[in-house]
Design a protein around this motif. Structure first.
Motif, PDB file in Angstrom:
ATOM      1  N   ALA A  72      33.372  10.300 -13.211  1.00 50.52           N
ATOM      2  CA  ALA A  72      34.203  10.751 -14.334  1.00 50.52           C
ATOM      3  C   ALA A  72      35.657  10.987 -13.940  1.00 50.52           C
ATOM      4  CB  ALA A  72      33.610  12.018 -14.952  1.00 50.52           C
ATOM      5  N   GLU A  73      35.883  11.564 -12.767  1.00 50.95           N
ATOM      6  CA  GLU A  73      37.251  11.822 -12.310  1.00 50.95           C
ATOM      7  C   GLU A  73      38.010  10.509 -12.070  1.00 50.95           C
ATOM      8  OE1 GLU A  73      39.252  13.671  -8.351  1.00 50.95           O
ATOM      9  OE2 GLU A  73      37.685  14.898  -9.273  1.00 50.95           O
ATOM     10  N   ALA A  74      37.346   9.565 -11.445  1.00 54.55           N
ATOM     11  CA  ALA A  74      37.972   8.263 -11.180  1.00 54.55           C
ATOM     12  C   ALA A  74      38.243   7.513 -12.483  1.00 54.55           C
ATOM     13  CB  ALA A  74      37.085   7.430 -10.260  1.00 54.55           C
ATOM     14  N   LEU A  75      37.326   7.622 -13.442  1.00 54.19           N
ATOM     15  CA  LEU A  75      37.534   6.966 -14.738  1.00 54.19           C
ATOM     16  C   LEU A  75      38.716   7.568 -15.481  1.00 54.19           C
ATOM     17  CD1 LEU A  75      33.820   6.554 -15.861  1.00 54.19           C
ATOM     18  CD2 LEU A  75      35.403   4.723 -15.197  1.00 54.19           C
ATOM     19  N   ALA A  76      38.872   8.888 -15.408  1.00 54.36           N
ATOM     20  CA  ALA A  76      40.016   9.554 -16.050  1.00 54.36           C
ATOM     21  C   ALA A  76      41.326   9.095 -15.408  1.00 54.36           C
ATOM     22  CB  ALA A  76      39.868  11.071 -15.964  1.00 54.36           C
ATOM     23  N   GLU A  77      41.340   8.987 -14.088  1.00 56.93           N
ATOM     24  CA  GLU A  77      42.534   8.491 -13.390  1.00 56.93           C
ATOM     25  C   GLU A  77      42.769   7.022 -13.732  1.00 56.93           C
ATOM     26  OE1 GLU A  77      45.923   8.331 -10.996  1.00 56.93           O
ATOM     27  OE2 GLU A  77      44.847  10.039 -11.814  1.00 56.93           O
ATOM     28  N   ASP A 141      43.110   1.575  -4.081  1.00 47.32           N
ATOM     29  CA  ASP A 141      42.177   2.522  -4.675  1.00 47.32           C
ATOM     30  C   ASP A 141      42.490   2.731  -6.156  1.00 47.32           C
ATOM     31  OD1 ASP A 141      39.920   4.486  -3.998  1.00 47.32           O
ATOM     32  OD2 ASP A 141      41.375   5.769  -5.047  1.00 47.32           O
ATOM     33  N   GLN A 142      43.765   2.728  -6.510  1.00 49.76           N
ATOM     34  CA  GLN A 142      44.157   2.863  -7.911  1.00 49.76           C
ATOM     35  C   GLN A 142      43.711   1.642  -8.714  1.00 49.76           C
ATOM     36  OE1 GLN A 142      48.374   3.461  -7.036  1.00 49.76           O
ATOM     37  NE2 GLN A 142      48.227   5.545  -7.886  1.00 49.76           N
ATOM     38  N   MET A 143      43.841   0.463  -8.131  1.00 52.23           N
ATOM     39  CA  MET A 143      43.395  -0.763  -8.801  1.00 52.23           C
ATOM     40  C   MET A 143      41.900  -0.705  -9.086  1.00 52.23           C
ATOM     41  SD  MET A 143      45.432  -3.606  -6.582  1.00 52.23           S
ATOM     42  CE  MET A 143      47.032  -3.193  -5.929  1.00 52.23           C
ATOM     43  N   LEU A 144      41.152  -0.194  -8.125  1.00 53.43           N
ATOM     44  CA  LEU A 144      39.704  -0.084  -8.279  1.00 53.43           C
ATOM     45  C   LEU A 144      39.353   0.881  -9.418  1.00 53.43           C
ATOM     46  CD1 LEU A 144      37.078  -1.124  -7.074  1.00 53.43           C
ATOM     47  CD2 LEU A 144      37.156   0.776  -5.449  1.00 53.43           C
ATOM     48  N   ARG A 145      40.128   1.922  -9.566  1.00 55.99           N
ATOM     49  CA  ARG A 145      39.919   2.875 -10.661  1.00 55.99           C
ATOM     50  C   ARG A 145      40.237   2.230 -12.009  1.00 55.99           C
ATOM     51  NH1 ARG A 145      40.048   8.525  -8.621  1.00 55.99           N
ATOM     52  NH2 ARG A 145      40.014   8.334  -6.354  1.00 55.99           N
ATOM     53  N   ILE A 146      41.259   1.404 -12.061  1.00 53.00           N
ATOM     54  CA  ILE A 146      41.583   0.686 -13.298  1.00 53.00           C
ATOM     55  C   ILE A 146      40.425  -0.232 -13.682  1.00 53.00           C
ATOM     56  CG2 ILE A 146      43.053  -1.102 -14.325  1.00 53.00           C
ATOM     57  CD1 ILE A 146      45.407   0.150 -12.769  1.00 53.00           C
ATOM     58  N   VAL A 147      39.893  -0.954 -12.724  1.00 52.34           N
ATOM     59  CA  VAL A 147      38.758  -1.846 -12.994  1.00 52.34           C
ATOM     60  C   VAL A 147      37.596  -1.045 -13.581  1.00 52.34           C
ATOM     61  CG1 VAL A 147      37.018  -3.355 -11.949  1.00 52.34           C
ATOM     62  CG2 VAL A 147      39.410  -3.535 -11.236  1.00 52.34           C
ATOM     63  N   ALA A 148      37.296   0.101 -12.982  1.00 53.98           N
ATOM     64  CA  ALA A 148      36.201   0.940 -13.486  1.00 53.98           C
ATOM     65  C   ALA A 148      36.472   1.375 -14.922  1.00 53.98           C
ATOM     66  CB  ALA A 148      36.012   2.153 -12.577  1.00 53.98           C
ATOM     67  N   TYR A 149      37.714   1.768 -15.211  1.00 51.17           N
ATOM     68  CA  TYR A 149      38.050   2.195 -16.568  1.00 51.17           C
ATOM     69  C   TYR A 149      37.928   1.041 -17.563  1.00 51.17           C
ATOM     70  CZ  TYR A 149      40.484   3.453 -20.744  1.00 51.17           C
ATOM     71  OH  TYR A 149      40.787   3.653 -22.066  1.00 51.17           O
ATOM     72  N   VAL A 150      38.411  -0.128 -17.205  1.00 56.45           N
ATOM     73  CA  VAL A 150      38.346  -1.272 -18.119  1.00 56.45           C
ATOM     74  C   VAL A 150      36.892  -1.558 -18.507  1.00 56.45           C
ATOM     75  CG1 VAL A 150      38.710  -3.776 -18.318  1.00 56.45           C
ATOM     76  CG2 VAL A 150      40.530  -2.324 -17.412  1.00 56.45           C
ATOM     77  N   ARG A 151      35.966  -1.358 -17.580  1.00 56.91           N
ATOM     78  CA  ARG A 151      34.549  -1.590 -17.889  1.00 56.91           C
ATOM     79  C   ARG A 151      34.053  -0.652 -18.971  1.00 56.91           C
ATOM     80  NH1 ARG A 151      35.252  -6.288 -16.533  1.00 56.91           N
ATOM     81  NH2 ARG A 151      35.077  -6.830 -14.354  1.00 56.91           N
ATOM     82  N   THR A 152      34.665   0.533 -19.127  1.00 59.04           N
ATOM     83  CA  THR A 152      34.239   1.447 -20.197  1.00 59.04           C
ATOM     84  C   THR A 152      34.677   0.922 -21.562  1.00 59.04           C
ATOM     85  OG1 THR A 152      36.218   2.877 -20.196  1.00 59.04           O
ATOM     86  CG2 THR A 152      34.433   3.440 -18.640  1.00 59.04           C
TER      87      THR A 152
END
Length: 155
Positions: A72-77, A141-152
């Motif tokens: 959840a924290e990574a998705l928010a970021e 690491d920020q790019m990886l968080r963006i990828v995770a968010y886009v999947r939502t």
């Protein structure tokens, strides 16, 4: 009655197989999706001075599995980063504006259908206005968080 060939030509068969291979999920032993979207060459991801390889990033590079998809924290970021860097071109819902859609099956770059493929696109850039976010100073690491968010956005 004459029965025609029931198998497609070998060239067609190879195209279908190649297309299916490129869209298949990444296995731990096959990181083929870490490819440059412009020329399909293997991508290498060098850390910038002062950048650290987080455990999630290290695992992602080894296995193609993005642990941030359930964090959840990574998705928010990731949402904050997406809003600041991506929303202007790809829209709030990822369906595209002046940039192409990032979700669904009608994507321009088929790489975005996998996490390693989308990461490679963000890292290395694509044709048109999509420049390399690595060159813009974004951390991996920020790019990886963006990828995770886009999947939502796909839900």
């Amino acid at each position: 009655m004459k029965i025609g060939r029931c198998f497609p030509s070998s060239a067609f068969f190879m195209v279908v197989i190649a297309g299916a291979w490129s869209l298949s999920p990444v296995r731990g032993d096959d990181l083929a999706d870490f490819k440059n979207p412009l020329d399909n060459s293997p991508m290498t991801f060098e850390l910038k001075p002062g950048e650290t390889e987080t455990p999630a990033l290290k695992k992602f590079k080894q296995t193609g599995t993005n642990d941030y998809r359930s964090d959840a924290e990574a998705l928010a970021e990731g949402k904050k980063l997406y809003t600041a860097n991506c929303i202007i071109c790809h829209g709030a819902d990822g369906t595209g504006k002046m940039g192409p859609t990032l979700i669904g099956k009608d994507v321009i770059y088929k790489q975005v259908l996998t996490d390693p493929g989308m990461f490679s696109l963000i890292y290395g850039g694509a044709s048109g206005a999509m420049q390399s976010f690595s060159r813009r100073g974004m951390k991996q690491d920020q790019m990886l968080r963006i990828v995770a968010y886009v999947r939502t956005l796909e839900k």
